[in-house]
Design a protein around this motif. Sequence first.
Motif, PDB file in Angstrom:
ATOM      1  N   CYS A  45       0.816  -1.219   0.000  1.00  0.00           N
ATOM      2  CA  CYS A  45       0.000   0.000   0.000  1.00  0.00           C
ATOM      3  C   CYS A  45       0.843   1.260   0.000  1.00  0.00           C
ATOM      4  N   PHE A  47       2.038   2.757   2.807  1.00  0.00           N
ATOM      5  CA  PHE A  47       1.937   3.480   4.067  1.00  0.00           C
ATOM      6  C   PHE A  47       3.124   3.168   4.975  1.00  0.00           C
ATOM      7  N   CYS A  50       3.009   0.278   8.022  1.00  0.00           N
ATOM      8  CA  CYS A  50       1.846  -0.597   7.813  1.00  0.00           C
ATOM      9  C   CYS A  50       2.192  -2.000   8.341  1.00  0.00           C
ATOM     10  N   CYS A  53       1.584  -4.850   5.300  1.00  0.00           N
ATOM     11  CA  CYS A  53       2.321  -4.806   4.036  1.00  0.00           C
ATOM     12  C   CYS A  53       3.815  -4.745   4.324  1.00  0.00           C
ATOM     13  N   THR A  57       8.502   2.239   2.080  1.00  0.00           N
ATOM     14  CA  THR A  57       7.347   3.132   2.133  1.00  0.00           C
ATOM     15  C   THR A  57       7.664   4.506   1.599  1.00  0.00           C
ATOM     16  N   TYR A  61       3.138   8.454   7.910  1.00  0.00           N
ATOM     17  CA  TYR A  61       2.210   7.717   8.772  1.00  0.00           C
ATOM     18  C   TYR A  61       0.872   8.444   8.933  1.00  0.00           C
ATOM     19  N   HIS A 170      -8.355  -0.353   4.391  1.00  0.00           N
ATOM     20  CA  HIS A 170      -7.036  -0.918   4.685  1.00  0.00           C
ATOM     21  C   HIS A 170      -6.281  -0.063   5.699  1.00  0.00           C
ATOM     22  N   ILE A 171      -6.526   1.245   5.675  1.00  0.00           N
ATOM     23  CA  ILE A 171      -5.772   2.140   6.549  1.00  0.00           C
ATOM     24  C   ILE A 171      -6.023   1.836   8.018  1.00  0.00           C
ATOM     25  N   THR A 174      -3.469  -0.550   9.425  1.00  0.00           N
ATOM     26  CA  THR A 174      -2.070  -0.109   9.439  1.00  0.00           C
ATOM     27  C   THR A 174      -1.684   0.488  10.774  1.00  0.00           C
ATOM     28  N   ARG A 175      -2.689   0.833  11.609  1.00  0.00           N
ATOM     29  CA  ARG A 175      -2.431   1.443  12.910  1.00  0.00           C
ATOM     30  C   ARG A 175      -2.688   0.409  14.004  1.00  0.00           C
TER      31      ARG A 175
END
Length: 989
Positions: A45, A47, A50, A53, A57, A61, A170-171, A174-175
């Motif tokens: 992605c 990010f 992440c 993934c 990057t 963030y 998806h985001i 990532t956190r």
Amino acid sequence: MVEITIRKRSRSEAAVTQRKFFKKTVRGKVTKVLRERYLRDDVPCGFERCISCDSSTTLPYAGDTTHPLFPTGHYILPDTNVFLSQMDLMESDLFNPPIILLQTVMEEVRHRSVPLYNRLKALTVSESKKIWVFYNEFRSETAVVREQDETPNDRNDRGIRTAASWYNSHIAVTRPLVRGQAPPILPKVVLVTEDAANRQKAEKESIPCTSIRKYVEGTRDATQLLDLLTAFNEELEPTKASSARQAVYPEYIPTANVMAGVKAGALHQGHFNANPFNYLEGSVSILEFTQPVLLIGRENMNRAVQGDIVAVEVFDESEWKAPGDEVIDAEAALKNDNVDNEEDEEEGGNNEVLVKESQVLLRGQPSAEKQPTGRIVGIVKRNWRSYVCHIDRSSLSNSASTSQSIQSVFAQPTSRLIPRIRLRTRQAPQLVGQKIVVTIDQWNATSRYPEGHFVRALGSVGDKATEQESLLLEFDVPYRPFGAAVMACLPPEGDKWVVPPRTDDGRTPDRGVWRDREDLRDLVICSIDPPGCQDIDDALHARPLPNGNIEAGVHIADVSHFVLPDNAMDNEAAARGTTVYLVDKRIDMLPALLGTNLCSLRPHVERLAFSVIWELTPEAEIVNVRFTKSVITSKAAFTYEEAQVRKDDQHQQDDLAKSIRLLNSLAIKLKAKRMAAGALNLASPEVKIQLDSSESSDPIDVEQKELRETNSLVEEFMLLANISVARKIQETFVQTAVLRRHMPPPRENFKNLQDILKKRRGLILDVSSSKALADSLDNCVDAKEPAFNTLVRVMATRCMLSAEYFCSGSVARKSFGHYGLASDIYTHFTSPIRRYADVLVHRQLSAAIGHSPLHASLHSKAHVERVLDVVNRRHTMAQRAGRASVEFYVGLALQGRGEKEIVKEEAFVIRAFRNGLAVFVHKLGIEGLVTFKRDIEFDADNYKITIGDGVDIAVFDRVTVNIQVEKDRNTQRGKVKMTLAEPVDSSML
């Protein structure tokens, strides 16, 4: 018929497979075609941090948290139209949000516009931008298949929305969640699109979205960035006046009708050329007529801009007219136009302009001078680009002189061939006195002028650095520093380029880069170039042979050894096309490590070369020729003057002096044979600018270039090498050889010059063949005027067509010839450091002699044609940029003598108008216009005017002009002004 099969595979293979079956009909046969797309679930992605993934990057963030619409942070995901219409905004250093660029968008841009696609690719590798390219077509969650009855555009829009939706879901993963803490506030991925219908669909799917204008309005630098938005995307309420405005130009006929008309022969297609002396005239050269089609009046030119490919309707022969005989300057004639209220002109507000246009449209000349006349009915392809302009001070509203409110102003292009452009800006007061870059967006039938947008400011008008950058932009010269990807292609510097010592038996070890190369280091080779030359492409040698013949060799820098096909450096060189030489700087095609070091054939260092070696008789007849990759060591680097002194000094009897004399004796005979075959000895004004040796590099003097015998020596052997190589590569690659041709000019091109010579000097110019033309040019002499013959050759040069690169399989064999050189075949091989065409020729010659295989791209006629189209355009623009640089520095040199000082110089009249003269100042190599305020008597038949007390001045007459550099009140730029001093002082008229 479409059938999709999806099944899971291991990650090492692919996550999903899509198979698409459809039927394709070719020449009546139906063929089943299968296309497969292998999808993955691990396409990254981009990010930062992440957790799902695994990749390097690019996207920060938290995204960008400075925009008021998205305080929790955001990334933007623009659709295709944003990049197609707002590339200037995307390239701006002030616009720097984190961007997700979809594969779908990149592919669609590539199909719609190759130049914009190249700019987009450059953006993706820019160190100042945060752009992540996401391959949505290969990720299982974001790949979409076109549905039945769905248009390609709708499919792409759906794919873009799908990717935006996936990113926002998806985001969340990532956190990582931290026990005991509240869930993190997530940034958003915002779809940016100008398509209102697409935004409505996105909103229904709960995808954050906005228009580009609304997004820009919330940025920190909104005042500057809003000016970068294209005019046709401004979401402004139309004014009552604009909505009621009447059409001032005819509407274009539909594109389908245009193409059908061209195919049927009812319409004709060609490039539009504006008249530099008369803004109310233009022309289009088309194959069906021996003379260009004349377009008289702005209505008949119908919104065409210099270089546009247009469709023309030719009028009945009874309506044909002659070109104008008057100088009509747009800047002066249209100075009273109102930028906000064009109806004034339609209602007679600018009567002077309307009367002038009416006079032009009603003009008639003797039937013998008439040429096809017509009007533009459609645009096949626009040639719009960014233009260097200045703000017309008179169009600036007094009430807004210090305001930041938006207002309309005229941007006056530097080129007289481009109409002034209306733009809306909030920065107009600050931009007065600045050189700016403006892009045309649209030209509606209801507007007298094209509309555009501001791109950026270059600096103060008249500043030397600003003017140099303006010149490069005006002629579309790529001048930015080489990027990191290009520099990464450079070879290492060091011991690798030192030739291994010979073995005991005298042979060079057969290893490394020296394999299959002929060792020519013992030959007495030297280079002969202009003073200060650092990128030395060529070197020469000659020596007598035991059989009484002579061996002569041309050794060319082996650039193709370092520039490999289809890498970043090769692509950059292909895009640049050529090195551009200006008065005080050089814009290189290749990085300096190659151009001035590893490839340059500097003296006393070993260099890789591509050699052409002939055995010639003492009468310069070729016995045989061979081509070889080689290693050489140049023994000296001479200037033309130094080589001439070495040749002429009979006390010099060393091997270098003997080699130069031997080369010169052969060159004299080679030239004599070319001239006997009909080669032309033409001329162009060439001057040398002497620059101050201090850091300022200010011009201090101008003088004509001196050509010596050694100039001709080098030229003859370069021509011989190019001809020999052309024959070799054409024999080997019949369909794809890179060649250069110079087509015979139409006889009609010389009609005016022939008539002038006959009437003014009683001389006959025979243009039946190149040999006849060469002989008659030799006879155009005036015992009382030694410079007369040079002037005629300069004017004859301007009647010629331009030489061009072409692919051998694209034209008939009989069209290969070079008219000016009287050769049946020709190419460019001798300057690969500064010309990309030569690099291609080196690759083909290397394959032709079996040294290395030919890259697949050079087996494709279509590919070679595309590359040569770019190279031809770059070559032309580089020549124009070079001439413009000389003119600019001549102006600086004159200005340096004092702004109020008047310089007197002798000049020749080269054209007569109803209200002035065009003159050529041969000492300075510049042309100028001398216009008269009072009416004068104009004799069109005899190309002369009568002024004052019956004083006649005609074409070819020598006159004296006053040259003064004045500061234009509107542009604040130094402007060369010429007035007649003798035989009449025109300032007194």
